[in-house]
Design a protein around this motif. Structure first.
Motif, PDB file in Angstrom:
ATOM      1  N   ALA A   1       6.609  -8.458 -15.503  1.00 27.87           N
ATOM      2  CA  ALA A   1       5.954  -8.763 -14.237  1.00 27.87           C
ATOM      3  C   ALA A   1       6.920  -9.396 -13.233  1.00 27.87           C
ATOM      4  O   ALA A   1       6.597  -9.544 -12.065  1.00 27.87           O
TER       5      ALA A   1
ATOM      6  N   ARG B   1       9.176  -9.421 -10.633  1.00 28.00           N
ATOM      7  CA  ARG B   1       9.568  -8.400  -9.670  1.00 28.00           C
ATOM      8  C   ARG B   1      10.855  -8.718  -8.928  1.00 28.00           C
ATOM      9  O   ARG B   1      11.212  -8.057  -7.968  1.00 28.00           O
TER      10      ARG B   1
ATOM     11  N   ARG C   1       0.602  -1.234 -10.688  1.00 23.74           N
ATOM     12  CA  ARG C   1       0.209  -1.331  -9.286  1.00 23.74           C
ATOM     13  C   ARG C   1       1.274  -2.085  -8.521  1.00 23.74           C
ATOM     14  O   ARG C   1       1.730  -3.123  -8.982  1.00 23.74           O
ATOM     15  N   ALA C   2       1.616  -1.569  -7.384  1.00 25.42           N
ATOM     16  CA  ALA C   2       2.513  -2.329  -6.522  1.00 25.42           C
ATOM     17  C   ALA C   2       1.696  -3.443  -5.887  1.00 25.42           C
ATOM     18  O   ALA C   2       0.532  -3.271  -5.540  1.00 25.42           O
ATOM     19  N   GLU C   3       2.289  -4.575  -5.763  1.00 23.66           N
ATOM     20  CA  GLU C   3       1.553  -5.685  -5.174  1.00 23.66           C
ATOM     21  C   GLU C   3       2.053  -5.948  -3.765  1.00 23.66           C
ATOM     22  O   GLU C   3       3.122  -5.513  -3.380  1.00 23.66           O
ATOM     23  N   GLU C   4       1.264  -6.696  -3.053  1.00 23.11           N
ATOM     24  CA  GLU C   4       1.607  -7.037  -1.680  1.00 23.11           C
ATOM     25  C   GLU C   4       2.051  -5.767  -0.955  1.00 23.11           C
ATOM     26  O   GLU C   4       1.559  -4.692  -1.227  1.00 23.11           O
ATOM     27  N   ALA C   5       3.022  -5.875  -0.100  1.00 18.14           N
ATOM     28  CA  ALA C   5       3.417  -4.696   0.654  1.00 18.14           C
ATOM     29  C   ALA C   5       4.751  -4.184   0.147  1.00 18.14           C
ATOM     30  O   ALA C   5       5.547  -3.619   0.871  1.00 18.14           O
TER      31      ALA C   5
ATOM     32  N   GLY D   1       5.699  -1.761  -1.874  1.00 16.95           N
ATOM     33  CA  GLY D   1       6.056  -0.354  -2.002  1.00 16.95           C
ATOM     34  C   GLY D   1       4.940   0.507  -2.550  1.00 16.95           C
ATOM     35  O   GLY D   1       3.832   0.040  -2.787  1.00 16.95           O
TER      36      GLY D   1
ATOM     37  N   HIS E   1       3.215   2.677   2.817  1.00 17.24           N
ATOM     38  CA  HIS E   1       3.101   2.541   1.361  1.00 17.24           C
ATOM     39  C   HIS E   1       1.675   2.797   0.897  1.00 17.24           C
ATOM     40  O   HIS E   1       0.723   2.352   1.527  1.00 17.24           O
ATOM     41  N   THR E   2       1.540   3.495  -0.198  1.00 21.74           N
ATOM     42  CA  THR E   2       0.216   3.759  -0.754  1.00 21.74           C
ATOM     43  C   THR E   2       0.222   3.513  -2.252  1.00 21.74           C
ATOM     44  O   THR E   2       1.248   3.664  -2.911  1.00 21.74           O
ATOM     45  N   ALA E   3      -0.941   3.162  -2.755  1.00 22.00           N
ATOM     46  CA  ALA E   3      -1.114   2.978  -4.197  1.00 22.00           C
ATOM     47  C   ALA E   3      -2.129   3.991  -4.681  1.00 22.00           C
ATOM     48  O   ALA E   3      -3.287   3.948  -4.274  1.00 22.00           O
ATOM     49  N   THR E   4      -1.694   4.918  -5.497  1.00 26.04           N
ATOM     50  CA  THR E   4      -2.629   5.927  -5.997  1.00 26.04           C
ATOM     51  C   THR E   4      -3.010   5.600  -7.427  1.00 26.04           C
ATOM     52  O   THR E   4      -2.148   5.340  -8.263  1.00 26.04           O
TER      53      THR E   4
END
Lengths: 392, 392
Positions: A181, A183, A202-206, A208, A368-371
Motif C-alpha cells: 500500500a 505508494r 484502485r488508484a486513490e486520490e487523483a 492516476g 484519470h479514470t478508475a474502471t
DNA sequence: TTGTAGGCGTTATCAC
DNA sequence: GTGATAACGCCTACAA
C-alpha cells in the motif's frame, strides 16, 4: 529434424543425475559442445573503428542511396503524409535495399521518451496475472510498444529496481500491480515523468488511472448461487482477511445472505494460511467433523478442488451431498467440473494499456479514470454439456 | 484504505452488465472519473524548448555540481576503479543531490547495444513457459538487464515483429522458443548482431547455444514407473506425433518396454486432437470400452486428470483399478495426487540466461553449447504424505 | 515539398 | 587521475 537427436539410451549416464539449483558446471546435465564458431568472417579488431565494410546503415546512407536528404527519409518513416508519393516510394526502396533498421535508442534519446511499457506483476505462474500479461503484451504489440516485464514476487526491492530501470530507459509508461500500500515508490516513478496505471488495485486520490475487479460482487455472485441450491447455511473457506481480495469476497458473501433475508453472521468461516489444494483437503475434514454447512464457498479454485477431494475421501458425493463453488476460474481452465467466478482478465489488461496510451496521446487533456470490472458466475457440471452462464 | 470503496450494492446497476470484448466505452463496466488532473505544474508549451525549470539533470549538471568533468562522472558510474576515492565520493553526493538518473538511451546509442534481453515464448498461460519466464526475468534482473517479452502464440508474424523490435532496440540478445522449424528468421536476427539462445529446442549446426529437456528420457521414466506396478501392457494417451514432445515421449515409452523385455509395439496408443481435460474424460471411455491396459501414461497432466475423472465416472477406482501417470507437473502444482514427470523449468531459464551472458561477455572466445536437462519422476499419492521422489 | 543544422546524454580516446 | 572533445543516429524547427 529432431530425429537426429541422440537417444537417451546412448548416453544413459545423464539419467543418473538430477539437476539441482547449483551451477551447471557439474556433469548433472548433458552439455555438448557444438563446433566452435569459426570466427564468422566478423573478425574486426576493436581498434580499427573505420572498417571498409558498410557498417549498419543509418539515415544518411539511405538518404544518399535515395538521392534525398535525411530529413526526408525521417519523414517517410515517421510522418509519411508530409512526403510526396514518388519520393516516398524511392526512399522505401532504398530502405529495403540497404536493409536499414531504425535505431530506437537514437530516437529515444532525441525524443526524450522510449516506446516501452513496463509491466510489474507479483507472479507469472499465477494464471490470473499470466492472463493479464498475455493481454498487455498483445495490446502493446498492436501499437508497436515493447513490454518490459518485472515479476516482483512481492518484494519491494525488486519493484523499486524495475522502476529505476524504467526511469533509466525513459519508458513511456508502466502498468503495475503494486507490492504494497506504500505508494511512495509509485509517486517517485511518476515524478520522473513515467505514466502509471494501477492494475488490480484502485488508484486513490487523483494519482492516476486504474483497472480493477469487483471482488465484493464476485463473493455475492458465488454465495447467491449457492443459496439457490438446497441445504441450510453457508460455509466460506477463506484466506486471511487482511488480504483485500479475501476481505472483499467475504463482504460480498455477507451481502448475499442479507439479500436472502438471513443473518450475515450465520456465515461459517474457515481461514487457511495457504490457499492451496492441500489446505482444502484438510478443511474438508474439519467441515465434516464440525458438521458445518455443506454449501461451501472457497476463495479460490485450488482450495475448492481440495475441498471436493477431501469430502469425497470421506465418502461424501459432490454435488449430491455438498455444493462447492470456487473463485477465479484458474484451476484447470474450463475443463473441470467446478463452478466458479470468472474475472475478465483479458479485458483488464487490454483496458490498462488503453488507458496508458490515452494518457500518452492526450497529454494535457487526459482525465484519470478508475474502471472496475464485474466478475461473472460460471456454472459447470450441471449437465453433460457444461457451459458458462452469466447471471444478471 | 480499501474500506472506503463503494460497495457493489450502492451501484447495483453494474451487476447487470457482463463485459464483452468490445470497447469499454459502453456502460458495461463502472468507470468513475477521478478528479481531473489539475494540470500538475507541468504546463510546458511544446514550443518553448528552453524552460527555466531544471530539466532532467544530465552528466553535465552533475559534473558542474561536483566541480569535475563529465568524463569523471561517467567513470565514477561505470569504472569506479579509475577514480580517486575522494572524487568518487563527491560525485556520488552530487548524483544523489541532483536526483540524477542515467539515460540508457544515450548510453545505448553511444555503445551500439542495449542491455535488453528479448524473450519469445509461444504462450504465457502455459505453466511450463511461465516458469521459464519467471526464471529468465529473475536472472536478468540480477544482471540489471531488462526483459522484453513477446508471446508469439505460434504466429510467425508476431515472432518476426518482435525480432524487428529487438533489432531496432539494438537488444543485447534474445532467448527464443521458435515458432517453427524455419530458422531463416532466426538467422536474420542473428545476422543483425543480436545473440540468440534457443529454448526448448536443440540448436542445429553451429548456429548457437540451446537449452532443452530430454523428452525421450521423460517418457522412459514415466513408463518404467508404470511397469513397476501390477497389470499387463501399457496404454499411452498421446497428442499428435508430429509434435516433437509427443513423438519423443512415446519413443521413451517404447524404450522402457524394450528394457523390460517387451515388444515396444505392444504399446496401445490413443491419440487426441486437443490435449485437455475433456479429451481425457472421453479417452477413458474408450479405454474401458476396448479393455485397453489400465496402466496409462498420459502425455500431460490435464489429460491425466481427465482420464482419472473418466475412469472414476465409470466406476473404476484409481489407483486400485488403474494406474495413471501424467507429464509436466503443471496441473495443480504439487497439490494433486497425480504422479508425473517434472521438468527443471527454472534451471532451464537460468541456464539460458547464463549462456547468453557468457556469449555477450566472452565475445570471440565463446563456444556454443547445447544443454539437455533430464526430467525427473514425481511420485505422488502413495502415502498420506505425498512427496517428490527422484529416480536414478 | 525538401534540405540544413543543431543538439539530445553518453562513452571513449586522447592529452595533460 | 582528470579534463576536453568528438562521435553515436536521429528528430525537428526553420529556411529555401
Amino acid at each position: 529434424m529432431r530425429a537426429g537427436r541422440p537417444r537417451w539410451a546412448s548416453s544413459s549416464s545423464t539419467s543418473r543425475f538430477r539437476p539441482t539449483r547449483a551451477s551447471c558446471g557439474s556433469p548433472r546435465c548433458s552439455t555438448s559442445r557444438i563446433s566452435s564458431p569459426p570466427s564468422t568472417s566478423d573478425h574486426r579488431g576493436r581498434l580499427e573503428q573505420q572498417m571498409t565494410t558498410t557498417r549498419q546503415p543509418g539515415l544518411v546512407s539511405v538518404a544518399r542511396h535515395a538521392g534525398v536528404s535525411v530529413g526526408t527519409v525521417s519523414n517517410t518513416i515517421n510522418r509519411p503524409h508530409l512526403v510526396a508519393a514518388e519520393t516516398k516510394a524511392r526512399v522505401r526502396a532504398s530502405i529495403a535495399a540497404l536493409g536499414y533498421v531504425p535505431n530506437r535508442a537514437a530516437a529515444a534519446l532525441r525524443r526524450g521518451s522510449n516506446p516501452i511499457i513496463g509491466l510489474v506483476i507479483p507472479d507469472v505462474m499465477n494464471a490470473f496475472y499470466a492472463a493479464i500479461v498475455d493481454a498487455v503484451v498483445e495490446a502493446a504489440d498492436r501499437h508497436r510498444y515493447a513490454v518490459s516485464l518485472c515479476v516482483s514476487h512481492d518484494d519491494p526491492d525488486r519493484e523499486r529496481r524495475h522502476f529505476e530501470l524504467l526511469a533509466e530507459q525513459r519508458a513511456a509508461g508502466a502498468l503495475v500491480v503494486p507490492v504494497d500500500a506504500d505508494r511512495s515508490r509509485l509517486a517517485q516513478l511518476r515524478a520522473f515523468g513515467t505514466r502509471l496505471v494501477l492494475v488490480d488495485r484502485r488508484a486513490e486520490e487523483a494519482e492516476g488511472c486504474s483497472v480493477a475487479v469487483d471482488d465484493v460482487l464476485g463473493g455475492y455472485l458465488a454465495v447467491s448461487h449457492l443459496l439457490q441450491g438446497q441445504g441450510n447455511g453457508v460455509t466460506i473457506v477463506n484466506g486471511h482477511p487482511a488480504i483485500p481480495q479475501c476481505h472483499d469476497r467475504r463482504e460480498g458473501a455477507r451481502d448475499a445472505l442479507v439479500e436472502a433475508g438471513r443473518n450475515p453472521d450465520s456465515l461459517i468461516e474457515f481461514v487457511v494460511a495457504t490457499m492451496n489444494f492441500a489446505a482444502g483437503v484438510e478443511v474438508a475434514r474439519r467441515i465434516v467433523a464440525q458438521d458445518a454447512p455443506r454449501r461451501i464457498f472457497c476463495i479460490n479454485d485450488q482450495l475448492a478442488l481440495g475441498v471436493i477431494e477431501g469430502l469425497t475421501a470421506q465418502g461424501l458425493r459432490v454435488p449430491e451431498d455438498a455444493s462447492v463453488i470456487g473463485y477465479g476460474d484458474l484451476g484447470l481452465g474450463a475443463s473441470s467440473r467446478l463452478s466458479t467466478v470468472g474475472q475478465p482478465k483479458h479485458e483488464m489488461g487490454d483496458e490498462a494499456v488503453r488507458k496508458l496510451l490515452d494518457e500518452l496521446m492526450d497529454g494535457e487533456s487526459h482525465v484519470h479514470t478508475a474502471t472496475v470490472f464485474p466478475p461473472h458466475l460460471i456454472v459447470r457440471g450441471t449437465s453433460s454439456h457444461a457451459h458458462d452462464l452469466t447471471v444478471a
